[in-house]
Every structure is written in C-alpha cells, then in structure tokens.
Design a protein around this motif. Structure first.
Motif, PDB file in Angstrom:
ATOM      1  N   ARG A  32       0.828  -1.199   0.000  1.00  6.67           N
ATOM      2  CA  ARG A  32       0.000   0.000   0.000  1.00  6.67           C
ATOM      3  C   ARG A  32       0.868   1.258   0.000  1.00  6.67           C
ATOM      4  N   LYS A  90      -7.803  -7.341  -7.783  1.00  7.13           N
ATOM      5  CA  LYS A  90      -7.990  -7.560  -6.344  1.00  7.13           C
ATOM      6  C   LYS A  90      -7.240  -6.504  -5.529  1.00  7.13           C
ATOM      7  N   ARG A 126      -8.735  -3.552  -2.999  1.00  2.30           N
ATOM      8  CA  ARG A 126      -8.267  -3.345  -1.625  1.00  2.30           C
ATOM      9  C   ARG A 126      -7.809  -1.910  -1.394  1.00  2.30           C
TER      10      ARG A 126
END
Length: 347
Positions: A295, A315, A319
C-alpha cells in the motif's frame, strides 16, 4: 452404393475422433453455416385483463387499437368513447429458428409501449408476428409471465407463438456450403481449411478470406451427413484474450493467464506500479494467489518471478478502494500503453 456411402461415413467419423485428441475447439463452436440462422419476428398487439394498470385513455393508439379489435368481432365503437384502463399496447418479439415447421412453438417477449403501470396478470390476444419481408410467420397469444428481474412492463410467454409459415432452405440437395467464423482470423480460417482437407482426404475446403471458408460436398455423402461431420472436427483454435467488465455491478471476467507487463499508472489519487520484483515494504500484503501488494509504495508484484495477472491487479485495486470506474480507466490505460495485451469490453 448407399451401403458404400455408410462405410465411408463411419470411416470419416472414426478419423474425426482420432483428430479430436489433437485439437482444442469444435468447428461448430467457432463458426456457423451461412444461411442456417434465426430470423427475427415482431408484432403489435394488446394485453387485456389488467386490473386498472393498463394504458390511460390519453393513449390514442391504444384506444384506436381497442376499437379496431372490437370492430373485428362486429362491435362498432368510436375510439373517443373508450375509457378502459385494463388494456395495454405492446410490442411482441420472437426468434424463428432455422428449419422450424408449422405448429412448432416459439417463446415470445412482450413489452409495453404505452403508459401502462404494469402488464402483470394480463393476457396477450392473438397477435401476428411478421418478418422483415412483411409476411406473417407466427401467431402469438397467451398469459404473460414476468421475468425474475422484477420489471412489470415486459414479460415472456413460453411457447406463446405458433409457427404458421416456414422458411424453406433446401439443404439436402445442396452441393456446396459456406462456413463463417464468428470472429475474423486468418490463422483460424487456414487451420479449418487444412483440418477439413486432412480429415476428408480431399480438397473440400478453401479459405477465401479471414472469415469465410467455402465447402464442397463429397460425392458419397449427403449434405446433411457432410455438415454433421464438419461441425465435429476440432482445430487448434487461436483465441484473442478478452476482459469483460460490468460497470454497474463491478463484475470483471478475465482469463486466468492474462498478465500485465511492468508499468506505472496514475489515475486521480491512485498510483499503481506493476513490477516483477519483490517490494521492500515489510508491511506488504500477500494476496490469495501469492501476489504481493504494498500500500505504501503502491506496488503490485508476483512472488514467483512471473508477471502479475489481471486478476491479482484487480484484487489489489479493490483493496486500495478503487471504484469499478477507476478499475476500468486503469486497465484501459494499461492497454493503451502496451502493458496489457487483451481486448476490453465494458457492458
């Protein structure tokens, strides 16, 4: 002569089965026989028996249609005098399959075209269904069943139309036929030509362009037997990769093996980096398929040294809080940059 024909047919069928272990797709899955197709039918009709949910009296075409229907049963009445709300004007559509015979039943779709609130519980009165040539090919009538989507202005009648006129296609006496690929591809056209000529041990197929293959029937087979065998021949079909996205539901369908080359994409406040190297972020998250997502660095990479797939990238984007619209834009940008080699279809 017919006995010899049967022997040849059995031999060809056995040869086709042996080819089936070498090829991946049957011809009938990737091509169709020109001329053997569905034909669209359409008609205008009335749905009666509605509990005050039909077209309002301001719908002049509906009131006129009611007057015309009553006149056909010897009841003469002006359209201006009709105030019924229990009738709705509808369009009826159906598909007439190839080789349909008189008396065959067709499923039909009934859709309101006026200002009715609902056609639930109504009955479609006899409606002629015509083709593009203006001829009547079927008659529709029956009780309407609403679809599972919850809509109240359209519904189906299973077996609600009866075929009255046939479309003739003299297949049995034909000496030649034409195959049309569902997707234009020169390689696939050549593969079909080579496979058919190998199976029948004769030059019975010629690819004339990227979509069309001309066929010549062998002397010892009828056209029906010949085409039945042709459809079962399998080839090593080359298929273009495709990503299908339903923007409303956020559903994304993509092949498992579609990969993305290293690239950096910035979209709004989202920046994503596709890499084939492991991120040096100790807080990187490992996804279900083994892909690592950082992230902090906005990096997506594969742990086994291969390129990340579309599935793993989607995916990771989800997220990160990306919306379906964000995902579509990012994938389209990757395709334009050359990092993604697949067609994208947005529904």
């Amino acid at each position: 002569m017919r006995k010899n024909s049967n022997k040849i047919w059995i031999w060809i069928a056995a040869l086709i089965l042996s080819f089936s272990t070498l090829y991946g797709q049957k011809i009938n899955q990737i091509a169709q026989i020109v001329g053997i197709r569905d034909n669209s039918l359409v008609g205008y009709g009335l749905v009666i028996g509605l509990n005050g949910t039909g077209d309002k009296s301001g719908s002049k075409f509906t009131m006129q249609s009611i007057a015309n229907m009553l006149e056909s049963v010897n009841v003469k009445l002006s359209a201006n005098d009709i105030k019924s709300k229990n009738v709705a004007a509808v369009m009826v559509t159906a598909s007439l399959p190839p080789f349909a015979r008189q008396g065959d039943k067709l499923d039909i779709l009934v859709s309101s075209i006026g200002d009715a609130k609902s056609i639930n519980g109504g009955t479609l009165v006899m409606t002629p269904l015509t083709g593009v040539d203006g001829n009547i090919y079927a008659l529709a009538q029956g009780n309407i069943t609403l679809g599972e989507s919850g809509g109240t202005l359209s519904g189906k009648i299973l077996g609600g139309a009866s075929v009255e006129r046939e479309i003739t296609y003299n297949l049995y006496n034909q000496e030649s036929a034409t195959l049309s690929l569902k997707s234009s591809d020169l390689q696939n056209a050549i593969k079909i030509q080579q496979s058919l000529n190998d199976v029948f041990r004769d030059a019975i197929a010629v690819a004339v362009d990227a979509r069309t293959i001309k066929l010549k029937k062998p002397e010892n087979l009828s056209m029906v037997e010949f085409l039945a065998l042709v459809e079962e021949v399998e080839i090593d079909y080359s298929r273009k990769e495709r990503i299908v996205i339903d923007e409303k539901s956020g559903t994304i369908v993509a092949g498992v093996g579609i990969t993305i080359d290293p690239v950096v994409v910035t979209h709004g406040d989202i920046t994503i980096k596709i890499s084939d190297e492991m991120p040096d972020d100790p807080e990187a998250i490992k996804l279900e398929d083994g892909t690592m997502m950082s992230r902090a660095q906005g990096t997506i990479s594969s742990t086994n040294g291969t390129k990340p797939t579309v599935s793993s990238v989607v995916k990771a984007l989800q997220r990160m809080g990306a919306t379906p619209r964000n995902v579509i834009s990012i994938l389209e940008s990757m395709k334009k940059s050359g990092a993604l080699n697949a067609d994208i279809e947005v529904m």
